[in-house]
Every structure is written in structure tokens, then in C-alpha cells.
Design a protein around this motif. Structure first.
Motif, PDB file in Angstrom:
ATOM      1  N   TRP A 142      -5.648 -13.352   5.188  1.00  0.00           N
ATOM      2  CA  TRP A 142      -4.818 -12.734   4.397  1.00  0.00           C
ATOM      3  C   TRP A 142      -4.857 -11.087   4.432  1.00  0.00           C
ATOM      4  O   TRP A 142      -4.442 -10.341   3.448  1.00  0.00           O
ATOM      5  CB  TRP A 142      -5.042 -13.135   2.683  1.00  0.00           C
ATOM      6  CG  TRP A 142      -4.726 -14.394   2.565  1.00  0.00           C
ATOM      7  CD1 TRP A 142      -4.202 -15.253   3.122  1.00  0.00           C
ATOM      8  CD2 TRP A 142      -4.400 -15.096   1.065  1.00  0.00           C
ATOM      9  NE1 TRP A 142      -3.839 -16.386   2.387  1.00  0.00           N
ATOM     10  CE2 TRP A 142      -4.128 -16.294   1.215  1.00  0.00           C
ATOM     11  CE3 TRP A 142      -4.850 -14.370   0.031  1.00  0.00           C
ATOM     12  CZ2 TRP A 142      -3.936 -17.206   0.270  1.00  0.00           C
ATOM     13  CZ3 TRP A 142      -5.016 -15.304  -1.250  1.00  0.00           C
ATOM     14  CH2 TRP A 142      -4.477 -16.767  -1.025  1.00  0.00           C
ATOM     15  N   MET A 143      -5.634 -10.491   5.467  1.00  0.00           N
ATOM     16  CA  MET A 143      -5.944  -9.320   5.586  1.00  0.00           C
ATOM     17  C   MET A 143      -4.767  -8.291   6.303  1.00  0.00           C
ATOM     18  O   MET A 143      -4.962  -7.019   6.319  1.00  0.00           O
ATOM     19  CB  MET A 143      -7.252  -8.970   6.236  1.00  0.00           C
ATOM     20  CG  MET A 143      -8.317  -9.497   5.360  1.00  0.00           C
ATOM     21  SD  MET A 143      -8.398  -8.684   3.834  1.00  0.00           S
ATOM     22  CE  MET A 143      -9.071  -7.184   4.212  1.00  0.00           C
ATOM     23  N   ASP A 144      -3.755  -8.956   6.700  1.00  0.00           N
ATOM     24  CA  ASP A 144      -2.789  -8.426   7.421  1.00  0.00           C
ATOM     25  C   ASP A 144      -2.006  -7.230   6.473  1.00  0.00           C
ATOM     26  O   ASP A 144      -1.493  -6.155   7.115  1.00  0.00           O
ATOM     27  CB  ASP A 144      -1.542  -9.106   7.908  1.00  0.00           C
ATOM     28  CG  ASP A 144      -1.759  -9.914   8.983  1.00  0.00           C
ATOM     29  OD1 ASP A 144      -3.226  -9.681   9.749  1.00  0.00           O
ATOM     30  OD2 ASP A 144      -1.142 -10.845   9.542  1.00  0.00           O
ATOM     31  N   VAL A 145      -2.087  -7.400   5.103  1.00  0.00           N
ATOM     32  CA  VAL A 145      -1.641  -6.445   4.139  1.00  0.00           C
ATOM     33  C   VAL A 145      -2.175  -5.083   4.424  1.00  0.00           C
ATOM     34  O   VAL A 145      -1.690  -3.941   4.099  1.00  0.00           O
ATOM     35  CB  VAL A 145      -1.799  -6.992   2.591  1.00  0.00           C
ATOM     36  CG1 VAL A 145      -3.057  -6.928   2.545  1.00  0.00           C
ATOM     37  CG2 VAL A 145      -1.080  -6.047   1.772  1.00  0.00           C
ATOM     38  N   VAL A 146      -3.570  -5.135   4.853  1.00  0.00           N
ATOM     39  CA  VAL A 146      -4.070  -3.434   5.099  1.00  0.00           C
ATOM     40  C   VAL A 146      -4.777  -3.396   6.564  1.00  0.00           C
ATOM     41  O   VAL A 146      -5.407  -2.430   6.991  1.00  0.00           O
ATOM     42  CB  VAL A 146      -5.424  -3.525   4.207  1.00  0.00           C
ATOM     43  CG1 VAL A 146      -4.844  -3.504   2.719  1.00  0.00           C
ATOM     44  CG2 VAL A 146      -6.274  -4.561   4.457  1.00  0.00           C
ATOM     45  N   SER A 147      -4.284  -4.639   7.737  1.00  0.00           N
ATOM     46  CA  SER A 147      -5.251  -4.110   8.826  1.00  0.00           C
ATOM     47  C   SER A 147      -4.651  -3.075   9.500  1.00  0.00           C
ATOM     48  O   SER A 147      -5.165  -2.579  10.301  1.00  0.00           O
ATOM     49  CB  SER A 147      -5.219  -5.607   9.377  1.00  0.00           C
ATOM     50  OG  SER A 147      -3.637  -5.750   9.871  1.00  0.00           O
ATOM     51  N   HIS A 186      -4.213  -0.400   8.284  1.00  0.00           N
ATOM     52  CA  HIS A 186      -4.612   1.154   7.730  1.00  0.00           C
ATOM     53  C   HIS A 186      -6.126   1.050   8.022  1.00  0.00           C
ATOM     54  O   HIS A 186      -6.942   1.923   7.190  1.00  0.00           O
ATOM     55  CB  HIS A 186      -4.360   1.151   6.368  1.00  0.00           C
ATOM     56  CG  HIS A 186      -2.862   0.783   5.954  1.00  0.00           C
ATOM     57  ND1 HIS A 186      -1.849   1.512   6.670  1.00  0.00           N
ATOM     58  CD2 HIS A 186      -2.289  -0.214   5.190  1.00  0.00           C
ATOM     59  CE1 HIS A 186      -0.724   1.062   6.369  1.00  0.00           C
ATOM     60  NE2 HIS A 186      -0.619  -0.040   5.558  1.00  0.00           N
ATOM     61  N   VAL A 187      -6.711   0.337   8.899  1.00  0.00           N
ATOM     62  CA  VAL A 187      -8.425   0.284   8.960  1.00  0.00           C
ATOM     63  C   VAL A 187      -8.466   1.467  10.330  1.00  0.00           C
ATOM     64  O   VAL A 187      -7.638   1.702  11.110  1.00  0.00           O
ATOM     65  CB  VAL A 187      -8.722  -1.071   9.444  1.00  0.00           C
ATOM     66  CG1 VAL A 187      -8.885  -1.986   8.480  1.00  0.00           C
ATOM     67  CG2 VAL A 187      -8.057  -1.404  10.894  1.00  0.00           C
ATOM     68  N   HIS A 188      -9.543   2.413   9.851  1.00  0.00           N
ATOM     69  CA  HIS A 188      -9.620   3.472  10.867  1.00  0.00           C
ATOM     70  C   HIS A 188     -11.054   3.214  11.312  1.00  0.00           C
ATOM     71  O   HIS A 188     -11.841   2.555  10.772  1.00  0.00           O
ATOM     72  CB  HIS A 188      -9.606   4.698  10.144  1.00  0.00           C
ATOM     73  CG  HIS A 188      -8.130   4.835   9.603  1.00  0.00           C
ATOM     74  ND1 HIS A 188      -6.988   5.315  10.345  1.00  0.00           N
ATOM     75  CD2 HIS A 188      -7.521   4.494   8.303  1.00  0.00           C
ATOM     76  CE1 HIS A 188      -5.827   5.335   9.516  1.00  0.00           C
ATOM     77  NE2 HIS A 188      -6.134   4.950   8.290  1.00  0.00           N
ATOM     78  N   VAL A 194     -18.050 -10.499   6.846  1.00  0.00           N
ATOM     79  CA  VAL A 194     -17.618  -9.321   7.520  1.00  0.00           C
ATOM     80  C   VAL A 194     -16.884  -9.688   8.693  1.00  0.00           C
ATOM     81  O   VAL A 194     -17.089 -10.388   9.425  1.00  0.00           O
ATOM     82  CB  VAL A 194     -18.758  -8.446   7.925  1.00  0.00           C
ATOM     83  CG1 VAL A 194     -18.338  -7.074   8.340  1.00  0.00           C
ATOM     84  CG2 VAL A 194     -19.786  -8.245   6.623  1.00  0.00           C
ATOM     85  N   VAL A 195     -15.532  -9.175   8.666  1.00  0.00           N
ATOM     86  CA  VAL A 195     -14.690  -9.171   9.457  1.00  0.00           C
ATOM     87  C   VAL A 195     -13.857  -8.081  10.318  1.00  0.00           C
ATOM     88  O   VAL A 195     -13.602  -7.021   9.569  1.00  0.00           O
ATOM     89  CB  VAL A 195     -13.300 -10.049   8.955  1.00  0.00           C
ATOM     90  CG1 VAL A 195     -12.303 -10.307   9.902  1.00  0.00           C
ATOM     91  CG2 VAL A 195     -13.761 -11.338   8.152  1.00  0.00           C
ATOM     92  N   ASP A 196     -14.084  -8.255  11.672  1.00  0.00           N
ATOM     93  CA  ASP A 196     -13.243  -6.965  12.377  1.00  0.00           C
ATOM     94  C   ASP A 196     -11.795  -7.248  12.483  1.00  0.00           C
ATOM     95  O   ASP A 196     -11.218  -8.259  12.782  1.00  0.00           O
ATOM     96  CB  ASP A 196     -13.615  -7.296  13.887  1.00  0.00           C
ATOM     97  CG  ASP A 196     -13.190  -5.984  14.751  1.00  0.00           C
ATOM     98  OD1 ASP A 196     -12.328  -5.286  14.287  1.00  0.00           O
ATOM     99  OD2 ASP A 196     -13.807  -5.651  15.818  1.00  0.00           O
ATOM    100  N   LEU A 197     -11.092  -6.302  11.561  1.00  0.00           N
ATOM    101  CA  LEU A 197      -9.489  -6.501  11.624  1.00  0.00           C
ATOM    102  C   LEU A 197      -8.906  -6.158  12.657  1.00  0.00           C
ATOM    103  O   LEU A 197      -7.604  -5.969  12.590  1.00  0.00           O
ATOM    104  CB  LEU A 197      -9.303  -5.711  10.337  1.00  0.00           C
ATOM    105  CG  LEU A 197      -9.704  -6.150   8.879  1.00  0.00           C
ATOM    106  CD1 LEU A 197      -9.194  -5.575   7.699  1.00  0.00           C
ATOM    107  CD2 LEU A 197      -9.236  -7.593   8.704  1.00  0.00           C
ATOM    108  N   HIS A 198      -9.264  -5.484  13.790  1.00  0.00           N
ATOM    109  CA  HIS A 198      -8.607  -5.222  14.940  1.00  0.00           C
ATOM    110  C   HIS A 198      -7.805  -6.586  15.437  1.00  0.00           C
ATOM    111  O   HIS A 198      -8.522  -7.476  15.542  1.00  0.00           O
ATOM    112  CB  HIS A 198      -9.345  -4.722  16.011  1.00  0.00           C
ATOM    113  CG  HIS A 198     -10.073  -3.338  15.675  1.00  0.00           C
ATOM    114  ND1 HIS A 198     -11.224  -3.057  15.712  1.00  0.00           N
ATOM    115  CD2 HIS A 198      -9.161  -1.840  15.340  1.00  0.00           C
ATOM    116  CE1 HIS A 198     -11.386  -1.591  15.175  1.00  0.00           C
ATOM    117  NE2 HIS A 198     -10.310  -1.191  14.787  1.00  0.00           N
ATOM    118  N   VAL A 251       0.762  -1.116  -0.025  1.00  0.00           N
ATOM    119  CA  VAL A 251       0.055  -0.038   0.028  1.00  0.00           C
ATOM    120  C   VAL A 251       0.773   1.257   0.052  1.00  0.00           C
ATOM    121  O   VAL A 251       1.575   1.516   0.920  1.00  0.00           O
ATOM    122  CB  VAL A 251      -0.947   0.057   1.272  1.00  0.00           C
ATOM    123  CG1 VAL A 251      -2.045   1.167   1.062  1.00  0.00           C
ATOM    124  CG2 VAL A 251      -1.715  -1.428   1.590  1.00  0.00           C
ATOM    125  N   SER A 252       0.664   1.925  -1.072  1.00  0.00           N
ATOM    126  CA  SER A 252       1.682   3.202  -1.385  1.00  0.00           C
ATOM    127  C   SER A 252       1.565   4.082   0.056  1.00  0.00           C
ATOM    128  O   SER A 252       0.472   4.047   0.455  1.00  0.00           O
ATOM    129  CB  SER A 252       1.539   3.953  -2.259  1.00  0.00           C
ATOM    130  OG  SER A 252       0.441   4.713  -2.476  1.00  0.00           O
TER     131      SER A 252
END
Length: 295
Positions: free
Chosen positions: A70-75, A77-79, A92-96, A42-43
Motif C-alpha cells: 500500500w506504499m505506492d501512494v508515497v513511493s 516521494h522517497v529520496h 523496514v521496506v525499500d520502496l524503490h 500528498v499535496s
């Protein structure tokens, strides 16, 4: 195919081919080939744009075919809410928290009987097809299915055994069945499979290979995003969506404003209401920056 106009460079001050919407309430973006660059990063520009959107009060939903693990690549950057739609709408997944701790907020499974029907129909209609089963907490595949070296299977067996009521993973809902063919062109395989399976399941694809992703009937990125938006009182007109592959098409059609990436599949370019530049040129960030200038 509808003419969406030329793809312009990321340095162009107006790269979108339709007016930028004013005051959207939610941005829904695919990941691979869309938000992520080809190296899966993610730039810095995209990170800044996502944070600025959230700060401006616009929710950002990652809507992907990826499984939760496989969501660690953006977890990072969740706000705010920290939610993502995974498995083409199956969860639907909570990435915290870390990937082992991701919490499933909503699951829309492919029922076992329907999954078995799909396997039976595709074996007969498209000989040479091999299968994998994506469950909430693990990945299982047949011996002939191409192994994922970064994501080893929890078990390897014929699909019928993997879907049996007494399988070791029977207590975990099935999110997707994946079907692979070693010789067919991807779009040809998709057309054959949809004809064979009919309305029993949703079939789409996001891979450059002949790999199909099969979800429960009515389950798609669009339908699960619609549920999440309804819970928030957000209408389609208040949503801006981004995508690049056939599994994004329903979402792009549903959203009031949608952008195909410059690198998108031709059918996606024909479906979206607008076009931005390619993922490697930060096409999502380019549009978000324009949106924020209008607020």
C-alpha cells in the motif's frame, strides 16, 4: 490530559505550540491522517517540503501501519535511502521499484505460536471478534472479517487454519494479526484486548472502527524507528515525529520533538510534545517549513 494549546490555521506563521527544533537529523511521519490528506493524496506543498528537507540533509522516514503493497501512494516521494517502516514496525521496506518489487530490509514478525495464543484469548474474552492475518506477501482473513474490496484476500478460512504450519502461506512471516469487532467502541475493544492478551503481543489501533492491529511483543513504530536511528548514529533528541492515532503514541513519546495533528485522537494530543494543524491543512509541511527556516 496535558494542555497543548490551541490549534491554529495553516496560514498562521507560527502554528506549532512549542519552539521548532534546530538542526534535526531525521523526520519520522505517519501517513494516513498525518502526511496524507483525507483523499489519500500528498499535496504539492507537502511534496515540496519533503524534498527540501532531504536536500537540507534531513532524512525522512515514512512510519506507517500500512503494508508494503500500500506504499505506492508515497513511493514516488522517497529520496536518498528510500526506506519506510511498515506494519507498525514489523518491517523496514525499500520502496524503490514498484509495489511487487518492494524489498524487505528488516522483518520483525509475530511468531506463529504467539499469534495463535492471541486468537484463542480474544475469541474467549471478546466473543464476536473476527480475524485477519497480514503476511509479508499477502492478506488472509476469516469469512466474518469485513472484506477489503481494493485488496482481496489471498485466502479465506478460520484464523487457526490460516496460521497452521501447513497453510499455503506458512513460509511467509506474519507481520500483524488484525482483530475486528462489529459492535464495540474502538477504544473499549482496545482496552479489553490488551487486558486479555497482556505482554504476549503489542496491540494498538489506527482505524476509526473497532479494528485492532496486533504485532510481536516489543514491536512498534517506536522500537523499529529506534533501531533504524541507532544504525545511523541518530539520537532521539535529533528526531522530529508526527502522528494522529494511538499506534503513533510510542513513537511520539520516543522522539525528542513530536507533533500531534490537529485532527488527532485525544490520547495522541496528550502524548505529543507539540501540536500542528490538521492533515488536510498540510500540518507536517507547516512544521518542516519552520524547521528549514532555522537552518
Amino acid at each position: 490530559m496535558r494542555d497543548n494549546g490551541p490549534v491554529t490555521s495553516a496560514t498562521d506563521p507560527a502554528p506549532a505550540t512549542r519552539p521548532v527544533p534546530t538542526a534535526p537529523r531525521l523526520i519520522a511521519t505517519d501517513l494516513d491522517g498525518t502526511l496524507l490528506r483525507d483523499d489519500k493524496s500528498v499535496s504539492d506543498r507537502t511534496i515540496a517540503a519533503l524534498a527540501a528537507a532531504e536536500e537540507a540533509g534531513i532524512e525522512v522516514f515514512f512510519v506507517t501501519g500500512r503494508p508494503a503493497r500500500w506504499m505506492d501512494v508515497v513511493s514516488a516521494h522517497v529520496h536518498g535511502h528510500g526506506l519506510a517502516i511498515c506494519g507498525n514496525g514489523a518491517a523496514v521496506v525499500d520502496l524503490h521499484g514498484d509495489s511487487d518489487g518492494h524489498r524487505f530490509v528488516k522483518v520483525r514478525p509475530l511468531e506463529r505460536a504467539a499469534a495463535l495464543d492471541v486468537v484463542t484469548l480474544l475469541r474467549a474474552a471478546v466473543p464476536g471478534t473476527s480475524f485477519a492475518i497480514e503476511r509479508t506477501r499477502g492478506f488472509h482473513h476469516e469469512l466474518a472479517y469485513p472484506p477489503m474490496h481494493l485488496d482481496p484476500a489471498a485466502s479465506i478460512a478460520p484464523a487457526e487454519k490460516l496460521l497452521a504450519e501447513d497453510s499455503d502461506a506458512a513460509g511467509q512471516p506474519v507481520l500483524k494479526v488484525l482483530a475486528f469487532h462489529p459492535e464495540l467502541a474502538p477504544d473499549d475493544f482496545l482496552a479489553l484486548a490488551r487486558t486479555a492478551v497482556g505482554a504476549r503481543a503489542e496491540i494498538t489501533r489506527s482505524s476509526p472502527t473497532a479494528l485492532l492491529e496486533i504485532s510481536g511483543a516489543g514491536v512498534s513504530k517506536a522500537s523499529t524507528l529506534a533501531l533504524c536511528c541507532a544504525e545511523r548514529g541518530i539520537s532521539p533528541a535529533e528526531v522530529v515525529a508526527f502522528g494522529d492515532m494511538p499506534n503513533d503514541m510510542e513513537m511520539l513519546s520516543w522522539a525528542g520533538t513530536s507533533y500531534a495533528m490537529g485532527n488527532a485522537h485525544p490520547d495522541v494530543l496528550a502524548t505529543a510534545s507539540g501540536r500542528t494543524v490538521a492533515n488536510n491543512e498540510d500540518g507536517v509541511a507547516v512544521v518542516i517549513e519552520q524547521i528549514l527556516k532555522t537552518l
